[in-house]
Design a protein around this motif. Sequence first.
Motif, mmCIF file in Angstrom:
data_model
loop_
_atom_site.group_PDB
_atom_site.id
_atom_site.type_symbol
_atom_site.label_atom_id
_atom_site.label_comp_id
_atom_site.label_asym_id
_atom_site.label_seq_id
_atom_site.Cartn_x
_atom_site.Cartn_y
_atom_site.Cartn_z
ATOM 1 N N ILE A 262 80.789 -12.683 -112.329
ATOM 2 C CA ILE A 262 80.799 -13.021 -113.758
ATOM 3 C C ILE A 262 79.348 -13.020 -114.244
ATOM 4 O O ILE A 262 78.468 -13.557 -113.568
ATOM 5 C CB ILE A 262 81.426 -14.416 -113.999
ATOM 6 C CG1 ILE A 262 82.789 -14.495 -113.302
ATOM 7 C CG2 ILE A 262 81.565 -14.716 -115.485
ATOM 8 C CD1 ILE A 262 83.280 -15.913 -113.121
ATOM 9 N N ARG A 263 79.086 -12.442 -115.374
ATOM 10 C CA ARG A 263 77.711 -12.316 -115.870
ATOM 11 C C ARG A 263 77.167 -13.659 -116.365
ATOM 12 O O ARG A 263 77.938 -14.542 -116.763
ATOM 13 C CB ARG A 263 77.662 -11.287 -117.012
ATOM 14 C CG ARG A 263 78.055 -9.877 -116.575
ATOM 15 C CD ARG A 263 77.371 -9.469 -115.320
ATOM 16 N NE ARG A 263 77.550 -8.065 -114.995
ATOM 17 C CZ ARG A 263 77.420 -7.576 -113.766
ATOM 18 N NH1 ARG A 263 77.132 -8.368 -112.749
ATOM 19 N NH2 ARG A 263 77.568 -6.291 -113.547
ATOM 20 N N PRO A 264 75.834 -13.822 -116.366
ATOM 21 C CA PRO A 264 75.264 -15.079 -116.863
ATOM 22 C C PRO A 264 75.504 -15.266 -118.360
ATOM 23 O O PRO A 264 75.764 -14.295 -119.081
ATOM 24 C CB PRO A 264 73.767 -14.937 -116.559
ATOM 25 C CG PRO A 264 73.520 -13.508 -116.277
ATOM 26 C CD PRO A 264 74.817 -12.874 -115.900
ATOM 27 N N THR A 265 75.413 -16.501 -118.820
ATOM 28 C CA THR A 265 75.552 -16.798 -120.250
ATOM 29 C C THR A 265 74.397 -17.704 -120.689
ATOM 30 O O THR A 265 73.724 -18.312 -119.848
ATOM 31 C CB THR A 265 76.892 -17.510 -120.545
ATOM 32 O OG1 THR A 265 77.088 -18.533 -119.577
ATOM 33 C CG2 THR A 265 78.070 -16.568 -120.493
ATOM 34 N N CYS B 168 75.330 -6.093 -119.496
ATOM 35 C CA CYS B 168 74.597 -6.774 -118.409
ATOM 36 C C CYS B 168 74.848 -6.087 -117.068
ATOM 37 O O CYS B 168 75.981 -5.792 -116.708
ATOM 38 C CB CYS B 168 75.049 -8.240 -118.355
ATOM 39 S SG CYS B 168 74.378 -9.129 -116.942
ATOM 40 N N ARG B 169 73.742 -5.858 -116.323
ATOM 41 C CA ARG B 169 73.856 -5.229 -115.001
ATOM 42 C C ARG B 169 73.734 -6.236 -113.869
ATOM 43 O O ARG B 169 73.698 -5.877 -112.700
ATOM 44 C CB ARG B 169 72.749 -4.164 -114.851
ATOM 45 C CG ARG B 169 72.909 -2.983 -115.783
ATOM 46 C CD ARG B 169 72.024 -1.845 -115.350
ATOM 47 N NE ARG B 169 70.635 -2.111 -115.680
ATOM 48 C CZ ARG B 169 69.952 -1.491 -116.628
ATOM 49 N NH1 ARG B 169 70.526 -0.564 -117.338
ATOM 50 N NH2 ARG B 169 68.691 -1.774 -116.854
ATOM 51 N N GLY B 170 73.595 -7.511 -114.223
ATOM 52 C CA GLY B 170 73.541 -8.539 -113.189
ATOM 53 C C GLY B 170 72.269 -8.552 -112.375
ATOM 54 O O GLY B 170 72.275 -8.940 -111.209
ATOM 55 N N CYS B 171 71.129 -8.152 -112.992
ATOM 56 C CA CYS B 171 69.877 -8.078 -112.226
ATOM 57 C C CYS B 171 69.241 -9.452 -112.005
ATOM 58 O O CYS B 171 68.442 -9.644 -111.102
ATOM 59 C CB CYS B 171 68.887 -7.168 -112.942
ATOM 60 S SG CYS B 171 68.323 -7.858 -114.514
ATOM 61 N N GLY B 172 69.569 -10.418 -112.849
ATOM 62 C CA GLY B 172 69.036 -11.774 -112.688
ATOM 63 C C GLY B 172 67.666 -11.993 -113.296
ATOM 64 O O GLY B 172 67.107 -13.086 -113.196
#
Length: 375
Positions: free
Chosen positions: A189-192, A229-233
Motif C-alpha cells: 500500500i502506498r504512503p499517505t 507512486c512507485r514506492g521508492c520511499g
Amino acid sequence: MTEKAKVFTVGLRATKPQDSQVAKIEKLARAIGIDKFAWDKKLVAVKTHFGERGNAAFPRPVLIRPVVDLIKNGGGKPFLAETTTLYTGSRSNAVEHTETAIRHGFGIEVTGAPIFMCDGLTGRDGHMVKIDGTHYQEVSVASGIQEADALVVVSHFKGHELTSFGGAIKNLGMGCCSRSAKLAMHTTIRPTVLASKCVKCGICFDWCSAGAISQPKPDGPVVINPNLCRGCGECLISCRNSAIRINWSDDAQGVTERMVEHAYGVAKTKPGSAFYISFLMNIVPLCDCVNFSGAPVVPDIGFAASTDPVALDACCLDMVNQQIGLVGSALKEAHEPGKSKFCDLHPDLKTELQLEYAEKIGLGTRKYERINLEQ
Ligand code: SF4
Ligand code: SF4
C-alpha cells in the motif's frame, strides 16, 4: 534427495580460557571455513545489528571481534555493514545510525572494523538484482553489500513481531537492502500524508521523481497519488515533520515471503562467499529494532554457524524449542521442551513460513546435520 547442510554449534559452558565466548566463536568461524577463505584484499561486509536505542538484546560487540580478526589475519578488509531503517527512530539515516552503533559499543576500538552504512546517507543507494521470484523480478540490494567481495552475517536469533522469529534470513533480507526495498517488503500500500503533521512546505514534491505528490488546491491538503507512486520511499526521508505515513501491511505472510525473496537476492550476489553465524543469547520475544527488549523466553544457548542461512535458522529454531521456557517471560503456555516458543509468543504468525518459502525458492535447505563442536 537434498543433501543435509552442516550446522555447527557451541554451548556456553566454560571452565578454562579456551572455553571463552570469544574462543568459541573463533572455533565456529573456523568450522565454516572463515579461516581458510581466500580473503586477500577482499572488502568484506560483516553484517550484524546494532540495535535500536533503548534495546539491549543485540549481539555483544566484543564477540564480533574474533570474526573480524580472522578475516584480517587472512588479508581481508572487513567493515561492519548496516542499512538505514524505514521508520523514524535512532537509525533512520547514516549519521544517527552510526551514533547509535558507537553508543552501543560497536566502535572500531572494540570490534576492530570501521562502520559503513551500505545504503548511503539516507538509504537511497541500492543496486537492482534480478531474482525471478513470485513477488519480484528484481530487488534493491544495498550498494555497499552488493559491491562487497564477501559477506559474513552475524545475527541475533530472537522472536519477531512480523515474521515470528528473526535470524540469518531476516538479517539478509530486511537488513541488507535499501530503503525502497524495505518499503516494498513491508507494504504494497502506498504512503499517505498525515494532514495533522503536514506544514505544506512542499519539500517532498522535489524529491518525488514520480510526480506523485501534489497540493491540488492552493490551501488544500498535500496528497500522494497512489497510481503514480512507485514506492521508492524518498518522501519518507525528505519530510522533516514525519508527516508521511507508512501504511504497514497486516499481511504477515506477504511480508515474510517478500523478505525471503530479498534475502535470496542478497545471497545471489555472494555465491560461495557468504558465511552465517547466529547468537542464541538474549532470546527475547521481539526484534532488536524495537526500542526496548523484553525478558528472554528461554535460557541462553550459545552460538551456531553454517554456510546455509536456511539450515542455520532451522537449527536455531529447533534449539530454542528444545529449551525449557523461562517463568516470568512473555511465554504463555509453551514452557515445556519441544513446544514452539514463537508460536506461543506470536500465535497469529506462521513460524515455519520463512523456512518453507526460503527452501522453496532455493535460498537453502531446511535439512541440516547438527555438529556440536564441544563433543
Ligand atoms: S515535506 Fe512533509 S510537511 Fe512538507 S509538504 Fe511534504 S509531507 Fe508536508
Ligand atoms: S514513495 Fe516515492 S514515488 Fe511514492 S510518493 Fe513517495 S517519493 Fe513519490
